[in-house]
Every structure is written in structure tokens, then in C-alpha cells.
Design a protein around this motif. Sequence first.
Motif, PDB file in Angstrom:
ATOM      1  N   ALA A  15       4.505   2.663   9.187  1.00 14.47           N
ATOM      2  CA  ALA A  15       5.834   1.878   8.934  1.00 14.47           C
ATOM      3  C   ALA A  15       6.000   1.662   7.510  1.00 14.47           C
ATOM      4  N   ILE A  16       5.095   1.180   6.772  1.00 18.00           N
ATOM      5  CA  ILE A  16       5.118   0.684   5.697  1.00 18.00           C
ATOM      6  C   ILE A  16       5.525   1.922   4.609  1.00 18.00           C
ATOM      7  N   ALA A  17       4.652   3.128   4.861  1.00 19.07           N
ATOM      8  CA  ALA A  17       4.803   4.027   4.322  1.00 19.07           C
ATOM      9  C   ALA A  17       6.413   4.581   4.249  1.00 19.07           C
ATOM     10  N   PRO A 140       3.095  -2.057 -17.977  1.00 20.10           N
ATOM     11  CA  PRO A 140       3.479  -0.985 -16.930  1.00 20.10           C
ATOM     12  C   PRO A 140       2.972   0.393 -17.099  1.00 20.10           C
ATOM     13  N   GLY A 141       2.771   0.726 -16.082  1.00 18.78           N
ATOM     14  CA  GLY A 141       2.196   2.306 -16.241  1.00 18.78           C
ATOM     15  C   GLY A 141       2.057   2.780 -14.687  1.00 18.78           C
ATOM     16  N   LEU A 142       1.145   3.686 -14.636  1.00 20.84           N
ATOM     17  CA  LEU A 142       0.980   4.523 -13.427  1.00 20.84           C
ATOM     18  C   LEU A 142      -0.457   4.156 -12.626  1.00 20.84           C
ATOM     19  N   ALA A 143      -0.512   3.474 -11.692  1.00 22.99           N
ATOM     20  CA  ALA A 143      -1.530   2.963 -11.004  1.00 22.99           C
ATOM     21  C   ALA A 143      -2.129   3.829  -9.843  1.00 22.99           C
ATOM     22  N   PRO A 144      -3.430   4.153  -9.635  1.00 24.72           N
ATOM     23  CA  PRO A 144      -3.996   5.010  -8.567  1.00 24.72           C
ATOM     24  C   PRO A 144      -3.192   4.569  -7.230  1.00 24.72           C
ATOM     25  N   CYS A 145      -3.019   5.729  -6.646  1.00 25.75           N
ATOM     26  CA  CYS A 145      -2.124   5.511  -5.446  1.00 25.75           C
ATOM     27  C   CYS A 145      -2.934   4.865  -4.208  1.00 25.75           C
ATOM     28  N   THR A 146      -4.098   5.026  -3.818  1.00 23.40           N
ATOM     29  CA  THR A 146      -4.364   4.293  -2.795  1.00 23.40           C
ATOM     30  C   THR A 146      -4.860   2.916  -3.037  1.00 23.40           C
ATOM     31  N   PRO A 147      -5.272   2.249  -4.200  1.00 24.16           N
ATOM     32  CA  PRO A 147      -5.160   0.919  -4.648  1.00 24.16           C
ATOM     33  C   PRO A 147      -3.732   0.208  -4.568  1.00 24.16           C
ATOM     34  N   GLY A 287      -3.358   3.440   8.598  1.00 26.94           N
ATOM     35  CA  GLY A 287      -3.389   2.296   7.848  1.00 26.94           C
ATOM     36  C   GLY A 287      -3.327   2.575   6.363  1.00 26.94           C
ATOM     37  N   VAL A 288      -4.207   2.565   5.434  1.00 27.73           N
ATOM     38  CA  VAL A 288      -4.320   2.835   3.936  1.00 27.73           C
ATOM     39  C   VAL A 288      -3.924   4.266   3.700  1.00 27.73           C
ATOM     40  N   GLY A 289      -4.401   5.153   4.591  1.00 32.26           N
ATOM     41  CA  GLY A 289      -4.407   6.493   4.296  1.00 32.26           C
ATOM     42  C   GLY A 289      -2.820   6.851   4.381  1.00 32.26           C
ATOM     43  N   ALA A 290      -2.073   6.400   5.282  1.00 29.90           N
ATOM     44  CA  ALA A 290      -0.599   6.653   5.124  1.00 29.90           C
ATOM     45  C   ALA A 290       0.118   6.443   4.002  1.00 29.90           C
ATOM     46  N   LEU A 291      -0.286   5.477   3.179  1.00 27.53           N
ATOM     47  CA  LEU A 291       0.280   5.098   1.911  1.00 27.53           C
ATOM     48  C   LEU A 291       0.289   6.082   0.712  1.00 27.53           C
TER      49      LEU A 291
END
Length: 315
Positions: A15-17, A140-147, A287-291
Motif C-alpha cells: 500500500a505504501i509503495a 541532497p542526493g540519491l540514497a539506496p532504494c531499500t534503506p 513489506g520492505v521488498g515492495a518499496l
Amino acid sequence: MKQMTNTPRILDGVAIAAEIKAEVAGEVKELAVRGITPGLAVILVGEVPASQIYVRSKVKTCGELGIYSEMLTPPESITTEEMLALVADLNAREDIDGILIQLPLPRHVDTKRLLEAVSPDKDVDGFHPVNVGRLQSGQPGLAPCTPAGIIEILKRSNLPIAGQNAVVVGRSDIVGKPAAMMLLNASATVTVCHSKTKDLARFTREADLLVAAIGRPGFVTADMVKPGATLIDVGINRVTDAAEVEGFFPGDAARAATFAKRSSVVVGDIHPAAFAVSGAYTPVPGGVGALTIAMLMKNTVTAAKLRRGLSTEKD
């Protein structure tokens, strides 16, 4: 009253994704008014079925949100130098805002050299040392997607981060270290544990917020969890042994049916029995994987804005 107190909250990553993707689609429409279409290039080397499925999912999501995408599929025999030339070409293209190299690469290709060859401004995976430095210094920048997805789950679920005792189990460059840095930037008190940590349970039992990213099925057990803690399970482990499945999900007819059909079930790094002790948790799957893909899309739009000097803040 007792039931309400002891019923943990399930944090719905799907849902959050969907919420994040809808926001990204809105940003893409706003950029289109300015004549800007964010562009993502994905490089997939060779033919790894799991990677092919994942990359197709990324390309499909780009299309759904209005992001231009290209999938480049060089053969497995490609050399490091040829890959570097391909990345250099993508770095120079104005219509490409994000470059993603699907891992793992063939063993003969120098992965580290390639990841560092991607322009930091197009590094939508957030792996380049420049982006790691920007994250550490709060720029400001590009952060790793999973974290980044972990932080979104917590914030959008109105769960506190500031002042919380946060424990991250796992120290990978992809999840553990950046997750710890993001939690620290959000004013949590952070402890990072790993395979060499002595008496790990002593630390995890003190965690108000526990992030498990160690890659071992059911590694964090119920007796390692503080009652009422928020549990963020990053693990995606396929269990193929029937006895193990029964141990993780005793009497669970749905999981047994899944195992009978697929000869495997997915288990996170936190033992399912531990969720009952928690105050809130991310399920696996869902959960996290969906994000992860949602945050990749968000990073692509962020890259498009940053490269053009546009604000990334919401109005």
C-alpha cells in the motif's frame, strides 16, 4: 483492551509503495509541463532469469508512471572495458537521468569499477562513493532504494524515529550501513550489529526499532525482541526444506499450500513467531521488498530534478 494492546500492527509495504508511485506519477506530469521526461537506463548483462524478471518489472513500472526507460542487454561475454564505454555513453546522454546496473555481474567484470564509473548525479542505486558521502553529510542526493524505503515505511506509518533506540543487524553497503546512517540522520540512537557481534541478543532486546538485514532465514527469534518493538524485516530467503517450513509456520495451511505448489516459501530474517511480540512489523512478502522499485522510480525523478537545478521539496 488486552487484545488491542497485544495485537501487532502490520506495516503494509504494498500500500505504501502504491502511494509513492502515485506521487511519482504526479511529479512526472508536472515535469512534462516543462517539457521534461525523466529517463532511466537499466543494464542487464547475460541471461539470469531472476534478474530478467526483476528488470522487466522495473521497465514496466517506468511505463506506468510516464518515465522513459531503456533496457540494455549486452552479452555475458562483455568485458569491463566495454561496459565502461557503455556507461560513459549513458553518462553523456541528456535524455537519461538514471543509470542502473543490475547485479550480480559476471565474475570477470569489475563491479566496483563500473559502479564508480556511473555519474553520481545519475546513480539511482545510491552506491557511488559521492552519494554515500552526501548521505553521511546530510546533503541532497540519491540514497539506496531499500534503506530509503525503510524510512518511508516508518514515516508514512507515523512511527517515531527520533530518540528511538534503533538496532540494525547487518552491515552491507547496500542495506545495513546506509539504513543505519539514515536512521541516525533522523535522530535515532543507532547500534549496528553483525555476524561478529558478541551476545547479539543483548543489543536486539534493547531495540525500540529493529532492522534485520543479515540474509539468514528466521535469524532473529522471539526471545531476541523487546516487547512492543517495531520490527523491519529486510530478508527475502527461500526455504526449500519441508521440516524447516513447518518449524517457521506451524499449522499454517496457507504456507503449506504454497510450499506444496512451489516447493519453497519465502521467510524473512526475523522468525515469524517474533512478530507476535512486536508492536508493529513488516511482513515477508509484502513489506520492505515492495518499496524497492517504488523508491527507484522516486530516485529517477529526483535525479531528473537535481540535474536541472529544480527543487525536490514538495510544495
